[in-house]
Structures are given as structure tokens and as C-alpha cells.
Design a protein around this motif. Sequence first.
Motif, PDB file in Angstrom:
ATOM      1  N   SER A 163      -6.557  -4.523  -5.322  1.00 22.26           N
ATOM      2  CA  SER A 163      -5.431  -3.568  -5.356  1.00 22.26           C
ATOM      3  C   SER A 163      -4.298  -4.034  -6.265  1.00 22.26           C
ATOM      4  O   SER A 163      -3.206  -3.460  -6.243  1.00 22.26           O
ATOM      5  CB  SER A 163      -4.921  -3.343  -3.932  1.00 22.26           C
TER       6      SER A 163
ATOM      7  N   LYS B  75       4.209  -9.506  -0.650  1.00 24.05           N
ATOM      8  CA  LYS B  75       4.889  -8.228  -0.447  1.00 24.05           C
ATOM      9  C   LYS B  75       3.989  -7.255   0.311  1.00 24.05           C
ATOM     10  O   LYS B  75       4.397  -6.627   1.289  1.00 24.05           O
ATOM     11  CB  LYS B  75       5.275  -7.646  -1.809  1.00 24.05           C
ATOM     12  N   LYS B  76       2.740  -7.172  -0.114  1.00 22.74           N
ATOM     13  CA  LYS B  76       1.824  -6.236   0.538  1.00 22.74           C
ATOM     14  C   LYS B  76       1.486  -6.700   1.953  1.00 22.74           C
ATOM     15  O   LYS B  76       1.323  -5.873   2.855  1.00 22.74           O
ATOM     16  CB  LYS B  76       0.564  -6.044  -0.313  1.00 22.74           C
TER      17      LYS B  76
ATOM     18  N   TRP C 174      -6.690 -10.508   3.523  1.00 30.04           N
ATOM     19  CA  TRP C 174      -6.187 -10.637   2.158  1.00 30.04           C
ATOM     20  C   TRP C 174      -6.915 -11.739   1.404  1.00 30.04           C
ATOM     21  O   TRP C 174      -6.983 -12.880   1.854  1.00 30.04           O
ATOM     22  CB  TRP C 174      -4.680 -10.919   2.165  1.00 30.04           C
TER      23      TRP C 174
ATOM     24  N   VAL D 177      -3.262   1.252  -1.005  1.00 29.62           N
ATOM     25  CA  VAL D 177      -3.977   0.327  -0.108  1.00 29.62           C
ATOM     26  C   VAL D 177      -4.113   0.988   1.269  1.00 29.62           C
ATOM     27  O   VAL D 177      -5.178   0.955   1.894  1.00 29.62           O
ATOM     28  CB  VAL D 177      -3.242  -1.023   0.021  1.00 29.62           C
TER      29      VAL D 177
ATOM     30  N   ASP E 101       2.885 -10.486  -5.169  1.00 25.39           N
ATOM     31  CA  ASP E 101       2.382  -9.172  -4.753  1.00 25.39           C
ATOM     32  C   ASP E 101       1.634  -9.276  -3.425  1.00 25.39           C
ATOM     33  O   ASP E 101       1.720  -8.382  -2.575  1.00 25.39           O
ATOM     34  CB  ASP E 101       1.447  -8.605  -5.822  1.00 25.39           C
TER      35      ASP E 101
ATOM     36  N   SER F  17       1.363  -0.103  -2.378  1.00 25.69           N
ATOM     37  CA  SER F  17       0.871  -0.237  -1.004  1.00 25.69           C
ATOM     38  C   SER F  17       0.349   1.084  -0.446  1.00 25.69           C
ATOM     39  O   SER F  17      -0.539   1.094   0.399  1.00 25.69           O
ATOM     40  CB  SER F  17       1.988  -0.767  -0.104  1.00 25.69           C
TER      41      SER F  17
ATOM     42  N   GLU G  71      -5.797  -9.552  -4.302  1.00 23.35           N
ATOM     43  CA  GLU G  71      -4.648  -9.554  -5.211  1.00 23.35           C
ATOM     44  C   GLU G  71      -4.731 -10.812  -6.054  1.00 23.35           C
ATOM     45  O   GLU G  71      -5.305 -11.817  -5.628  1.00 23.35           O
ATOM     46  CB  GLU G  71      -3.336  -9.566  -4.406  1.00 23.35           C
TER      47      GLU G  71
ATOM     48  N   GLU H 148       4.250  -5.464   4.066  1.00 27.05           N
ATOM     49  CA  GLU H 148       4.365  -4.001   4.188  1.00 27.05           C
ATOM     50  C   GLU H 148       3.220  -3.346   4.954  1.00 27.05           C
ATOM     51  O   GLU H 148       3.378  -2.240   5.466  1.00 27.05           O
ATOM     52  CB  GLU H 148       4.392  -3.369   2.782  1.00 27.05           C
ATOM     53  N   LEU H 149       2.070  -4.013   5.012  1.00 30.48           N
ATOM     54  CA  LEU H 149       0.851  -3.317   5.451  1.00 30.48           C
ATOM     55  C   LEU H 149       0.322  -3.841   6.791  1.00 30.48           C
ATOM     56  O   LEU H 149       0.772  -4.882   7.267  1.00 30.48           O
ATOM     57  CB  LEU H 149      -0.195  -3.427   4.342  1.00 30.48           C
TER      58      LEU H 149
END
Length: 223
Positions: free
Chosen positions: A25, A54-55, A65, A33, A51, A30, A46, A58-59
Motif C-alpha cells: 500500500s 502513520k498507517k 504490517w 487500505v 508511512d 489509508s 510498506e 490510523e488503521l
Amino acid sequence: MEIARRLEHFDNQLQPYNCSLIAVSKTKPSSLVLEAYDAGHRDFGENRVQDLEKKYEELPKDIRWHMIGHLQRNKVKYIAPFVHLIHGVDSEKLLNEIDKRGANVDRTINCLLQVHIAKEETKFGFDEDELFEFLDSERLNKLKNIEILGLMGIATNTDNKKLIKKEFAYLSSLLKKIETNYGFDNLNPSELSMGMSSDFEIALEEGSTMIRVGTAIFGARNY
Ligand SMILES: *Cc1c(COP(=O)(O)O)cnc(C)c1O
């Protein structure tokens, strides 16, 4: 909905193989995603630490990951608390740092050793001699907070399918050699991370267990 359709297509295509899909991604928001997440997907990749952080914030927290790019040692600490698998471990120094940061957060961090299989000079990774020198040395025994799950490689960026196939077959042969010849508590060499949008079909033929696909799921990237 386009993303869900593409993921379903990949699911069908991967069915006959023992292979999972890492949805790459990078550079994508996001929201995209989340669209893939809502379609049931959980593994995302990633290549930049910032990044990834951050994701992660947020997710949803059940996303796995994957750090797929070149990782600088001074940035390991930022992802150590949550990363699921680091694909691009390209030096012993980096592996030592991951072990140290894993200990700090009381985690065992899953790693793949990246092997340089391409013709290009610029691609990172161990070469065969370095890889086996490291394993023969048994220095791996000291690292209590990492687990090595296999190998990762990036083939030459070319239309020459024969060359790509040869490079993937080579990576696959190295994994077999490791499986046969080495036993460490923190070595479980079962994964082969190889294949991207342009060459995953060849990678599947050569025994890939993880393909890392960005463009073919999320569309072209604008940098
Ligand atoms: C970007 C990237 C991918 C995905 O590439 P696509 O061509 O978009 O599928 C896979 N692996 C690594 C290491 C990458 O950096």
C-alpha cells in the motif's frame, strides 16, 4: 469495490499454491487500505518507516504490517513494537539492531533475510557467501529476540522471463539448502518472499510463499 474485486481475483489465482498475498500500500492513502481491509484482507506492506507508523496509528490493529523496503538501523526502534514481519534484512548489523529493539519491547520479531539475486548493482541484500558465512558462524544463536522465517529477493527489472525464473529458482535453492543444513532455535526457514505485480506468476512457479503486490491491486503510484 475495484480493490475488492482485484483481491478476490488474487485469492482465486493463489488457491492452488501455498502462497499468501502481501498488499503493498506504499504511497496510497489509508482509505484504500481500509477498503481492502473491509474486503477481508489483513496483510499489508510498506517500504518507508514513517508511512508504516502513520498507517499503523490510523488503521485497525489486527492488520499484519510487513516492512518490505530497505530499513535503516536507526529507524528499527519505531516499528519494533508492532511490525509483523521485516522482509528486507540485508545485513548482520541490521539483524543485531532488530534483536536489540525486540528485546527492549519484549517481542520476538519475525525476519526474512534479503538475498541479492538481481543483476542490478543497486539492489540490497546478502550474497550467497555472506549468507552462509553468517549461518556457519552460529552467531545467530545469540539473537534471542528475532526469528528468521526465510528469504526474500527482488528479481532483475526486465522483460526477460528466463532470467527472472533463474533468479527465483536460485533463491528457492538457497532456502532448501538452509532447511537441510542448519538448525537453530530461532530459524524456521519456510517462507520465500518473492514476486511483485510484474513477475509474481513466475515466482509462484518457483515456490514463492509470499508475493508482494502493489500496482496490480491499488493501481499505479504517483510519486
Ligand atoms: C513496491 C514494492 C513491491 C510492489 O511492487 P508492484 O510492482 O507495485 O507490485 C514489492 N516489493 C518491494 C520491495 C517493493 O518496494
